[in-house]
Design a protein around this motif. Structure first.
Motif, mmCIF file in Angstrom:
data_model
loop_
_atom_site.group_PDB
_atom_site.id
_atom_site.type_symbol
_atom_site.label_atom_id
_atom_site.label_comp_id
_atom_site.label_asym_id
_atom_site.label_seq_id
_atom_site.Cartn_x
_atom_site.Cartn_y
_atom_site.Cartn_z
ATOM 1 N N PHE A 1 0.832 -1.200 0.000
ATOM 2 C CA PHE A 1 0.000 0.000 0.000
ATOM 3 C C PHE A 1 0.869 1.254 0.000
ATOM 4 O O PHE A 1 0.661 2.182 -0.794
ATOM 5 C CB PHE A 1 -0.947 -0.005 1.202
ATOM 6 N N ALA A 2 1.884 1.279 0.872
ATOM 7 C CA ALA A 2 2.798 2.434 0.927
ATOM 8 C C ALA A 2 3.576 2.564 -0.379
ATOM 9 O O ALA A 2 3.780 3.671 -0.881
ATOM 10 C CB ALA A 2 3.753 2.282 2.103
ATOM 11 N N ALA A 3 3.994 1.431 -0.948
ATOM 12 C CA ALA A 3 4.715 1.472 -2.221
ATOM 13 C C ALA A 3 3.812 1.973 -3.343
ATOM 14 O O ALA A 3 4.266 2.689 -4.239
ATOM 15 C CB ALA A 3 5.270 0.088 -2.553
ATOM 16 N N THR A 4 2.531 1.605 -3.293
ATOM 17 C CA THR A 4 1.581 2.093 -4.293
ATOM 18 C C THR A 4 1.441 3.605 -4.199
ATOM 19 O O THR A 4 1.440 4.297 -5.222
ATOM 20 C CB THR A 4 0.207 1.409 -4.115
ATOM 21 N N LEU A 5 1.320 4.113 -2.985
ATOM 22 C CA LEU A 5 1.237 5.564 -2.806
ATOM 23 C C LEU A 5 2.490 6.246 -3.340
ATOM 24 O O LEU A 5 2.410 7.262 -4.036
ATOM 25 C CB LEU A 5 1.037 5.920 -1.334
ATOM 26 N N SER B 1 -7.083 7.810 -6.267
ATOM 27 C CA SER B 1 -7.644 7.862 -7.620
ATOM 28 C C SER B 1 -6.567 7.567 -8.641
ATOM 29 O O SER B 1 -6.803 6.855 -9.629
ATOM 30 C CB SER B 1 -8.241 9.246 -7.905
ATOM 31 N N GLY B 2 -5.374 8.091 -8.406
ATOM 32 C CA GLY B 2 -4.264 7.830 -9.307
ATOM 33 C C GLY B 2 -3.880 6.360 -9.318
ATOM 34 O O GLY B 2 -3.606 5.791 -10.378
ATOM 35 N N ALA B 3 -3.862 5.734 -8.141
ATOM 36 C CA ALA B 3 -3.536 4.306 -8.067
ATOM 37 C C ALA B 3 -4.580 3.479 -8.801
ATOM 38 O O ALA B 3 -4.256 2.508 -9.488
ATOM 39 C CB ALA B 3 -3.439 3.865 -6.609
ATOM 40 N N PHE B 4 -5.833 3.870 -8.670
ATOM 41 C CA PHE B 4 -6.916 3.174 -9.378
ATOM 42 C C PHE B 4 -6.710 3.299 -10.890
ATOM 43 O O PHE B 4 -6.828 2.319 -11.628
ATOM 44 C CB PHE B 4 -8.267 3.766 -8.951
ATOM 45 N N SER B 5 -6.359 4.499 -11.348
ATOM 46 C CA SER B 5 -6.116 4.722 -12.780
ATOM 47 C C SER B 5 -4.930 3.913 -13.282
ATOM 48 O O SER B 5 -4.986 3.320 -14.364
ATOM 49 C CB SER B 5 -5.862 6.210 -13.051
ATOM 50 N N LEU B 6 -3.842 3.894 -12.502
ATOM 51 C CA LEU B 6 -2.677 3.101 -12.885
ATOM 52 C C LEU B 6 -3.041 1.624 -12.999
ATOM 53 O O LEU B 6 -2.620 0.934 -13.935
ATOM 54 C CB LEU B 6 -1.550 3.256 -11.856
ATOM 55 N N THR B 7 -3.822 1.147 -12.067
ATOM 56 C CA THR B 7 -4.224 -0.263 -12.078
ATOM 57 C C THR B 7 -5.077 -0.570 -13.297
ATOM 58 O O THR B 7 -4.907 -1.614 -13.932
ATOM 59 C CB THR B 7 -4.970 -0.606 -10.779
ATOM 60 N N GLY C 1 -8.217 -10.311 -15.750
ATOM 61 C CA GLY C 1 -9.493 -10.635 -15.102
ATOM 62 C C GLY C 1 -9.376 -10.675 -13.593
ATOM 63 O O GLY C 1 -10.264 -10.193 -12.878
ATOM 64 N N VAL C 2 -8.281 -11.240 -13.089
ATOM 65 C CA VAL C 2 -8.066 -11.302 -11.637
ATOM 66 C C VAL C 2 -7.946 -9.901 -11.060
ATOM 67 O O VAL C 2 -8.521 -9.590 -10.011
ATOM 68 C CB VAL C 2 -6.816 -12.157 -11.304
ATOM 69 N N VAL C 3 -7.202 -9.045 -11.739
ATOM 70 C CA VAL C 3 -7.053 -7.669 -11.254
ATOM 71 C C VAL C 3 -8.411 -6.980 -11.223
ATOM 72 O O VAL C 3 -8.761 -6.314 -10.236
ATOM 73 C CB VAL C 3 -6.035 -6.886 -12.120
ATOM 74 N N LEU D 1 -10.710 -5.565 -7.699
ATOM 75 C CA LEU D 1 -10.797 -4.118 -7.437
ATOM 76 C C LEU D 1 -11.739 -3.884 -6.275
ATOM 77 O O LEU D 1 -12.711 -4.602 -6.120
ATOM 78 C CB LEU D 1 -11.306 -3.372 -8.673
ATOM 79 N N PRO D 2 -11.541 -2.944 -5.412
ATOM 80 C CA PRO D 2 -10.511 -1.909 -5.376
ATOM 81 C C PRO D 2 -9.221 -2.337 -4.668
ATOM 82 O O PRO D 2 -8.254 -1.607 -4.681
ATOM 83 C CB PRO D 2 -11.165 -0.770 -4.629
ATOM 84 N N PHE D 3 -9.207 -3.547 -4.045
ATOM 85 C CA PHE D 3 -8.002 -3.973 -3.328
ATOM 86 C C PHE D 3 -6.786 -3.986 -4.235
ATOM 87 O O PHE D 3 -5.704 -3.532 -3.852
ATOM 88 C CB PHE D 3 -8.206 -5.360 -2.704
ATOM 89 N N SER D 4 -6.944 -4.507 -5.453
ATOM 90 C CA SER D 4 -5.794 -4.590 -6.365
ATOM 91 C C SER D 4 -5.255 -3.206 -6.716
ATOM 92 O O SER D 4 -4.065 -3.036 -6.934
ATOM 93 C CB SER D 4 -6.158 -5.364 -7.626
ATOM 94 N N ALA D 5 -6.140 -2.202 -6.741
ATOM 95 C CA ALA D 5 -5.693 -0.835 -7.040
ATOM 96 C C ALA D 5 -4.807 -0.290 -5.930
ATOM 97 O O ALA D 5 -3.951 0.559 -6.174
ATOM 98 C CB ALA D 5 -6.891 0.084 -7.251
ATOM 99 N N LEU D 6 -4.992 -0.782 -4.724
ATOM 100 C CA LEU D 6 -4.201 -0.309 -3.586
ATOM 101 C C LEU D 6 -2.867 -1.023 -3.464
ATOM 102 O O LEU D 6 -1.982 -0.569 -2.733
ATOM 103 C CB LEU D 6 -4.987 -0.478 -2.290
ATOM 104 N N THR D 7 -2.710 -2.157 -4.170
ATOM 105 C CA THR D 7 -1.495 -2.948 -3.996
ATOM 106 C C THR D 7 -0.727 -3.216 -5.295
ATOM 107 O O THR D 7 0.493 -3.328 -5.267
ATOM 108 C CB THR D 7 -1.824 -4.296 -3.355
ATOM 109 N N LEU D 8 -1.407 -3.329 -6.426
ATOM 110 C CA LEU D 8 -0.737 -3.737 -7.668
ATOM 111 C C LEU D 8 0.416 -2.818 -8.067
ATOM 112 O O LEU D 8 1.512 -3.310 -8.351
ATOM 113 C CB LEU D 8 -1.750 -3.865 -8.811
#
Length: 194
Positions: free
Chosen positions: A45-49, A102-108, A148-150, A154-161
């Motif tokens: 999560f911190a790395a995603t931020l 929002s940016g992490a969600f967009s990147l994902t 498909g898994v990603v 969502l939204p968990f994958s957006a916070l970690t991927l």
């Protein structure tokens, strides 16, 4: 009197970099990268931020430079494009910096779209291959399944991927730097392409 040497062996040799010089710095960089990669896996999560903020900073800087280039570049055909591109990049960068979730969600979503399109292209290309057909098709299916898994997580994958991707990059980059440093210590040229 001339400045030429009569004996080829009498010419002064250019000082070549010493084999192994600086290997410790390369090793230190590699170890630091491995540690950062492991940390990104431990705290995705911190790395995603962090990844989102860095990408946001790049978009912001690119936007500002493009706007300035468009304004200052009087008389060239791409002026309007440069300003428009700059505004869009600046807005995206500010959203990513001010709203990192929002940016992490967009990147994902971008990574997911990339995986899906790549998978479809690999399957299409694989069906036309003579050798390696099955492997290419399997690779395409794997990428589509990953997309498909990603999407399904969502939204968990957006916070970690993005954090995991950053971790993989640092980890593999660090391992590569460590291997290069150790080879350089034994006399191999640093960063040699041959």
């Amino acid at each position: 009197m001339t400045d030429t040497f009569r004996d080829e062996g009498a010419r002064p040799a250019m000082s070549a970099p010493l084999a192994g010089a600086g290997w410790g710095w390369m090793l230190g960089y590699g170890i630091l990268s491995v540690v950062l990669g492991i940390a990104a896996f431990a705290w995705p999560f911190a790395a995603t931020l962090a990844a989102t903020l860095v990408v946001g900073a790049f978009f912001t800087a690119a936007g500002i430079v493009s706007i300035v280039a468009g304004i200052r570049g009087r008389g060239h055909d791409g002026r309007g494009y440069a300003i428009g591109f700059g505004i869009v990049s600046l807005l995206i960068g500010l959203v990513m910096a001010l709203e990192p979730m929002s940016g992490a969600f967009s990147l994902t979503l971008m990574v997911t779209a990339w995986l899906a399109v790549r998978g479809v292209m690999e399957i299409a290309f694989g069906t036309r291959m003579r050798r390696g057909k099955a492997m290419m098709i399997v690779l395409g299916v794997v990428n589509i399944v990953l997309a498909g898994v990603v999407l399904a997580t969502l939204p968990f994958s957006a916070l970690t991927l993005p954090g995991y991707i950053l971790g993989i990059s640092f980890l593999f980059g660090g391992v590569t730097a460590i291997a290069s440093a150790l080879a350089h210590r034994k006399g191999a040229p640093a960063f040699s392409a041959t």
